[in-house]
Each structure stands twice: as structure tokens, then as C-alpha cells.
Motif scaffolding. Structure first.
Motif, PDB file in Angstrom:
ATOM      1  N   ARG A  16      33.223  43.108  49.495  1.00 53.27           N
ATOM      2  CA  ARG A  16      33.932  42.378  50.535  1.00 53.27           C
ATOM      3  C   ARG A  16      35.363  42.879  50.588  1.00 53.27           C
ATOM      4  NH1 ARG A  16      30.222  39.088  53.522  1.00 53.27           N
ATOM      5  NH2 ARG A  16      28.380  39.908  52.464  1.00 53.27           N
ATOM      6  N   GLU A  17      35.881  43.004  51.807  1.00 52.70           N
ATOM      7  CA  GLU A  17      37.262  43.461  51.977  1.00 52.70           C
ATOM      8  C   GLU A  17      38.226  42.488  51.318  1.00 52.70           C
ATOM      9  OE1 GLU A  17      38.712  44.801  55.758  1.00 52.70           O
ATOM     10  OE2 GLU A  17      36.658  45.138  56.452  1.00 52.70           O
ATOM     11  N   ILE A  18      39.357  43.007  50.885  1.00 48.01           N
ATOM     12  CA  ILE A  18      40.392  42.152  50.306  1.00 48.01           C
ATOM     13  C   ILE A  18      41.214  41.590  51.460  1.00 48.01           C
ATOM     14  CG2 ILE A  18      42.376  42.033  48.754  1.00 48.01           C
ATOM     15  CD1 ILE A  18      41.101  44.356  47.182  1.00 48.01           C
ATOM     16  N   THR A  19      40.822  40.408  51.889  1.00 51.14           N
ATOM     17  CA  THR A  19      41.509  39.692  52.963  1.00 51.14           C
ATOM     18  C   THR A  19      41.881  38.302  52.436  1.00 51.14           C
ATOM     19  OG1 THR A  19      39.461  38.735  53.828  1.00 51.14           O
ATOM     20  CG2 THR A  19      40.134  40.884  54.739  1.00 51.14           C
ATOM     21  N   VAL A  76      34.441  43.417  44.342  1.00 51.52           N
ATOM     22  CA  VAL A  76      33.132  43.895  43.900  1.00 51.52           C
ATOM     23  C   VAL A  76      32.413  42.709  43.256  1.00 51.52           C
ATOM     24  CG1 VAL A  76      31.884  45.506  42.408  1.00 51.52           C
ATOM     25  CG2 VAL A  76      34.044  46.203  43.481  1.00 51.52           C
ATOM     26  N   ILE A  77      31.296  42.309  43.851  1.00 46.85           N
ATOM     27  CA  ILE A  77      30.495  41.215  43.317  1.00 46.85           C
ATOM     28  C   ILE A  77      29.319  41.853  42.582  1.00 46.85           C
ATOM     29  CG2 ILE A  77      29.170  39.142  43.866  1.00 46.85           C
ATOM     30  CD1 ILE A  77      30.909  39.097  46.533  1.00 46.85           C
ATOM     31  N   GLN A  78      29.312  41.714  41.270  1.00 51.78           N
ATOM     32  CA  GLN A  78      28.292  42.349  40.445  1.00 51.78           C
ATOM     33  C   GLN A  78      27.064  41.438  40.359  1.00 51.78           C
ATOM     34  OE1 GLN A  78      31.457  42.559  37.514  1.00 51.78           O
ATOM     35  NE2 GLN A  78      30.934  44.711  37.201  1.00 51.78           N
ATOM     36  N   ARG A 106      38.035  32.534  48.899  1.00 51.90           N
ATOM     37  CA  ARG A 106      36.674  32.209  48.455  1.00 51.90           C
ATOM     38  C   ARG A 106      36.362  32.735  47.059  1.00 51.90           C
ATOM     39  NH1 ARG A 106      32.105  33.311  52.554  1.00 51.90           N
ATOM     40  NH2 ARG A 106      31.065  31.800  51.229  1.00 51.90           N
ATOM     41  N   LEU A 107      37.010  33.819  46.660  1.00 55.77           N
ATOM     42  CA  LEU A 107      36.636  34.481  45.415  1.00 55.77           C
ATOM     43  C   LEU A 107      37.643  34.324  44.285  1.00 55.77           C
ATOM     44  CD1 LEU A 107      35.234  37.780  46.977  1.00 55.77           C
ATOM     45  CD2 LEU A 107      33.960  35.743  46.266  1.00 55.77           C
ATOM     46  N   ILE A 133      42.970  35.514  39.586  1.00 56.98           N
ATOM     47  CA  ILE A 133      42.143  34.681  38.717  1.00 56.98           C
ATOM     48  C   ILE A 133      40.868  34.398  39.504  1.00 56.98           C
ATOM     49  CG2 ILE A 133      41.998  32.551  37.381  1.00 56.98           C
ATOM     50  CD1 ILE A 133      44.326  34.426  36.558  1.00 56.98           C
ATOM     51  N   PHE A 134      39.764  35.003  39.081  1.00 62.47           N
ATOM     52  CA  PHE A 134      38.518  34.917  39.847  1.00 62.47           C
ATOM     53  C   PHE A 134      37.770  33.620  39.586  1.00 62.47           C
ATOM     54  CE2 PHE A 134      39.392  39.445  39.415  1.00 62.47           C
ATOM     55  CZ  PHE A 134      39.344  39.822  40.742  1.00 62.47           C
TER      56      PHE A 134
END
Length: 118
Positions: free
Chosen positions: A41-44, A106-108, A50-51, A61-62
Motif C-alpha cells: 500500500r502506498e504511504i499516504t 509492506v504487509i507480510q 490505518r496501519l 509505530i505499527f
């Protein structure tokens, strides 16, 4: 990392922290087949809200998600629940849809936990 489909009880799904995302048919099918192990997902500001919780001293901090519920197309009843291993910022694989030379979220992904057809 296996992409085997696990069977999980209904009550466990209801207690999970789940991130909902829509995918095009192509990327949905690639994840379902076990050929794509990350989603980008783009860094917006939208995805940052959301992340991540916030930034601390310039570091994101994710948020913790147990799983990602992917929708095959916008608002589709066809979904797949996939284990979320973690989230980071970095460069993804172009053959998996990441933009060239640009950092993204990056969502692993881990195991497929559940699939629902229409």
C-alpha cells in the motif's frame, strides 16, 4: 511460509483484529494460489492512519493485526482471511505489484485462514 488453508473456529475469527482490504482479481488470485506473500500500500495519510498508531521520534509505530480480510474486487462477497505476519515500510517486489524504487507499506502474509465464495 506455507499458504495452506487452515480451519479456524468462528469465535476465534470474531476475537481477531482484522484489517479489511480490497484487491483486484489478479492479486487476489495470486495470494489465494500462494504465489504472492506480501501486499503493498502506498504511504499516504489514509494508509498511515490505518496501519500505524503514530510516529515516535520519526519512527512509525505499527498497529497489530492478526489477519487481513481480502475482498476480491471492491465490495465483493468473495473474501479470504490471511494471517498477518507483520507490517513494515520498505521496498517490495515489482513482480508482486510494488512500484519500482519507491518505499511502500509492506504487509507480510502467512497462512490462509479462511476462504468465502459468493
Amino acid at each position: 511460509m506455507s499458504m495452506a488453508t487452515k480451519s479456524i473456529p468462528y469465535f476465534e475469527v470474531n476475537s481477531m483484529n482484522i484489517l479489511d482490504l480490497s484487491l483486484t482479481y489478479h492479486w487476489y488470485d495470486e495470494i489465494a494460489a500462494g504465489r504472492k506473500l506480501e501486499e503493498y500500500r502506498e504511504i499516504t495519510d489514509f494508509y498511515r492512519s490505518r496501519l500505524t498508531f503514530s510516529q515516535w521520534r520519526g519512527t512509525d509505530i505499527f498497529k497489530h493485526y492478526d489477519a487481513v480480510r481480502f475482498h476480491r474486487g471492491q465490495g465483493s462477497p468473495v473474501t479470504m482471511l490471511v494471517e498477518c505476519i507483520g507490517i513494515r515500510i520498505g521496498y517490495g517486489r515489482e513482480d508482486w505489484g510494488a512500484p519500482k524504487g519507491k518505499q511502500v507499506f509492506v504487509i507480510q502474509l502467512g497462512d490462509i485462514l479462511e476462504k468465502k465464495e459468493a
